[in-house]
Design a protein around this motif. Structure first.
Motif, mmCIF file in Angstrom:
data_model
loop_
_atom_site.group_PDB
_atom_site.id
_atom_site.type_symbol
_atom_site.label_atom_id
_atom_site.label_comp_id
_atom_site.label_asym_id
_atom_site.label_seq_id
_atom_site.Cartn_x
_atom_site.Cartn_y
_atom_site.Cartn_z
ATOM 1 N N THR A 189 0.825 -1.220 0.000
ATOM 2 C CA THR A 189 0.000 0.000 0.000
ATOM 3 C C THR A 189 0.852 1.260 0.000
ATOM 4 O O THR A 189 0.603 2.195 -0.766
ATOM 5 N N PHE A 190 1.865 1.315 0.846
ATOM 6 C CA PHE A 190 2.660 2.548 0.951
ATOM 7 C C PHE A 190 3.511 2.803 -0.297
ATOM 8 O O PHE A 190 3.919 3.934 -0.544
ATOM 9 N N ARG A 191 3.773 1.749 -1.079
ATOM 10 C CA ARG A 191 4.583 1.931 -2.286
ATOM 11 C C ARG A 191 3.734 2.113 -3.542
ATOM 12 O O ARG A 191 4.266 2.360 -4.620
ATOM 13 N N ALA A 192 2.438 1.975 -3.409
ATOM 14 C CA ALA A 192 1.556 1.972 -4.580
ATOM 15 C C ALA A 192 1.504 3.339 -5.252
ATOM 16 O O ALA A 192 1.447 4.373 -4.596
ATOM 17 N N SER A 193 1.523 3.309 -6.571
ATOM 18 C CA SER A 193 1.414 4.552 -7.352
ATOM 19 C C SER A 193 0.116 4.599 -8.137
ATOM 20 O O SER A 193 -0.079 5.511 -8.946
ATOM 21 N N SER A 194 -0.775 3.625 -7.906
ATOM 22 C CA SER A 194 -2.045 3.589 -8.618
ATOM 23 C C SER A 194 -3.000 2.653 -7.886
ATOM 24 O O SER A 194 -2.593 1.932 -6.971
ATOM 25 N N GLY A 195 -4.269 2.673 -8.310
ATOM 26 C CA GLY A 195 -5.245 1.729 -7.811
ATOM 27 C C GLY A 195 -5.716 2.008 -6.395
ATOM 28 O O GLY A 195 -5.502 3.078 -5.824
ATOM 29 N N ARG A 196 -6.375 0.992 -5.822
ATOM 30 C CA ARG A 196 -6.990 1.165 -4.510
ATOM 31 C C ARG A 196 -5.964 1.329 -3.399
ATOM 32 O O ARG A 196 -6.244 1.974 -2.382
ATOM 33 N N ARG A 197 -4.794 0.752 -3.557
ATOM 34 C CA ARG A 197 -3.762 0.938 -2.546
ATOM 35 C C ARG A 197 -3.311 2.401 -2.479
ATOM 36 O O ARG A 197 -3.125 2.962 -1.387
#
Length: 467
Positions: A255-263
């Motif tokens: 989640t903390f690394r996500a750059s798109s989507g629901r995370r």
């Protein structure tokens, strides 16, 4: 045709099904209304309780007592939802809420009031996830969107009636009775949710209970508020790091690394909550302790963000920005409005005007922040809860818990640090006005981070993620 012919039976069943959904949806919205009333009540009576029980120096520990038990329970929400009926959970934790409220109302010292607050927080942490699970599991998609809009819109009434009730009840009966008089309505609403919540029909894997990380999360929340004098700033930093580390572990992986989507939407929700609640939840303390405004006047200030949030959300929730481009435009505009509100509050506390001018400045800044949240929140929450076309490996129960955790962590870190700062200056700043000024100055760069996270949340899921 007759029931023997096989066609008359389903119609009453469908009507009963629609009635059950309507009753569930109405009860959830009413619970949100009472939750808003309770929030304004807590904000209004806080300086009154502190003055009566000689506890102004314990603002930070009191906020930690409201946060730490919450975080002990929230991460295990998905586990509770996968093992027990929502209705049973709702009833049990409502009883715990009542016990905590009675402890607070009967408190003869700030320490007992803090203990009662902690008991209420145990129930609140569980109920937050359970309530989101009821929305996710118990409502069809269209009803879910309408309920999310209704839960935002109902704050039009909460923001008006909440401060009116809090001030009127406190002045007429005292703050103790003000904390109890609304509880019968809350009991009725939660019993209705328990009654009309449908049972799960499909088999799902049982979620694991992350007790170890839940303890770390709760510990971090408590550490932030430790009254350590000159070392208090280090406690705030250490507590925040503990909470963020535990949050990274209990949220869906990456989640903390996500750059798109629901995370990415979850991180946007967390940072946005930190900016908004860090600025607005302390408004009663700023108005009372810095500018000397009485409850009758600062009641308008604490009502303003909730009222404008609700008004804006009435339109936003009924006109969702479901496409990536539309969400990006709306989210960045809303984030800019929130940031402008922080700037107005910073200007007001920096100029240190007379009480009448301070009232106007705080009111305008609060109203701007509420407007921005109303433009943003229904879409951002809907973006988290709606299943994407590309499977991202997050179950409905897991996402229900993740939404509550992300928002609450952002709120807790910001508000506990803010209350500790305003109450003690962390052993660095003595003047209450300067403390408020530094608080809003610190929130501006966080608002810039918020805008970046909102832009990331506007990007669709790029790859399938497996847990």
């Amino acid at each position: 045709m007759t029931e023997a012919g096989g066609t008359a039976g389903p119609a009453p069943a469908r009507r009963q099904g629609r009635l059950a959904v309507l009753m569930l949806a109405s009860s959830l919205i009413f619970i949100e209304f009472l939750g808003g009333m309770q929030r304004y009540l807590s904000q209004t009576v806080l300086p009154l309780v502190a003055a009566d029980l000689d506890g102004a120096h314990l603002y930070g520990p009191l906020d930690a007592a409201a946060q730490a038990p919450t975080f002990l329970m929230m991460p295990v929400g998905a586990w509770l939802l996968s093992r027990y009926r929502v209705g049973r959970l709702m009833v049990v934790f409502t009883v715990v809420t009542v016990v905590g409220a009675v402890m607070c109302a009967a408190a003869l010292s700030m320490e007992v009031f803090i203990a009662g607050t902690a008991v209420r927080a145990v129930a609140g942490g569980a109920l937050a996830t359970i309530g989101m699970g009821a929305i996710s599991r118990g409502l069809p998609p269209r009803y879910r969107q309408l309920v999310l809009a209704g839960m935002s819109g109902i704050w039009v009434f909460s923001s008006v009636l909440g401060p009116v009730y809090a001030v009127s009840a406190s002045q007429a009966f005292g703050w103790r009775w003000a904390m109890l008089l609304y509880l019968p309505l809350l009991l009725v609403a939660r019993v209705l949710v328990a009654r009309y919540m449908p049972e799960r029909t499909e088999e799902v894997p049982e979620e694991k209970a992350p007790w170890a990380w839940a303890v770390v999360l709760a510990t971090g929340s408590a550490v932030i508020a430790l009254p350590l004098g000159a070392w208090s700033a280090a406690a705030v930093a250490a507590g925040a790091l503990l909470m963020l580390r535990a949050t990274a572990a209990v949220l869906p992986g990456g989640t903390f690394r996500a750059s798109s989507g629901r995370r990415a939407a979850l991180t946007a929700l967390m940072v946005t909550a930190a900016v908004y609640f860090g600025a607005t939840m302390v408004l009663s303390v700023v108005a009372h302790d810095v500018f000397g405004l009485p409850a009758g006047r600062f009641g308008y200030i604490i009502a303003a963000p909730g009222f404008t949030w609700a008004v804006a959300a009435l339109w936003t929730g009924s006109h969702p920005a479901s496409q990536d481009g539309a969400f990006r435009r709306r989210a960045l505009l809303a984030g800019t409005v929130i940031t402008t509100g922080v700037g107005v509050l910073l200007l007001t506390t920096s100029l240190e005007p007379a009480a009448s001018s301070a009232f106007v400045g705080l009111l305008v800044g609060a109203a701007l922040m509420g407007t921005g949240m109303g433009m943003l929140y229904p879409d951002l929450l809907g973006r988290c809860l709606a299943r994407p076309e590309t499977d991202d490996g997050i179950s409905d129960d897991r996402m229900a818990a993740a939404v509550v955790i992300a928002e609450s962590v952002g709120l807790a870190i910001a508000t506990t640090a803010a209350f500790s700062w305003l109450g003690t200056g962390l052993g660095v700043v003595e003047d209450p006005g300067r403390r408020a000024q530094v608080l809003y100055l610190a929130l501006l760069p966080l608002a810039v981070v918020m805008l970046g996270r909102l832009a990331a949340a506007a990007r669709g899921e790029r790859a399938r993620v497996r847990q």
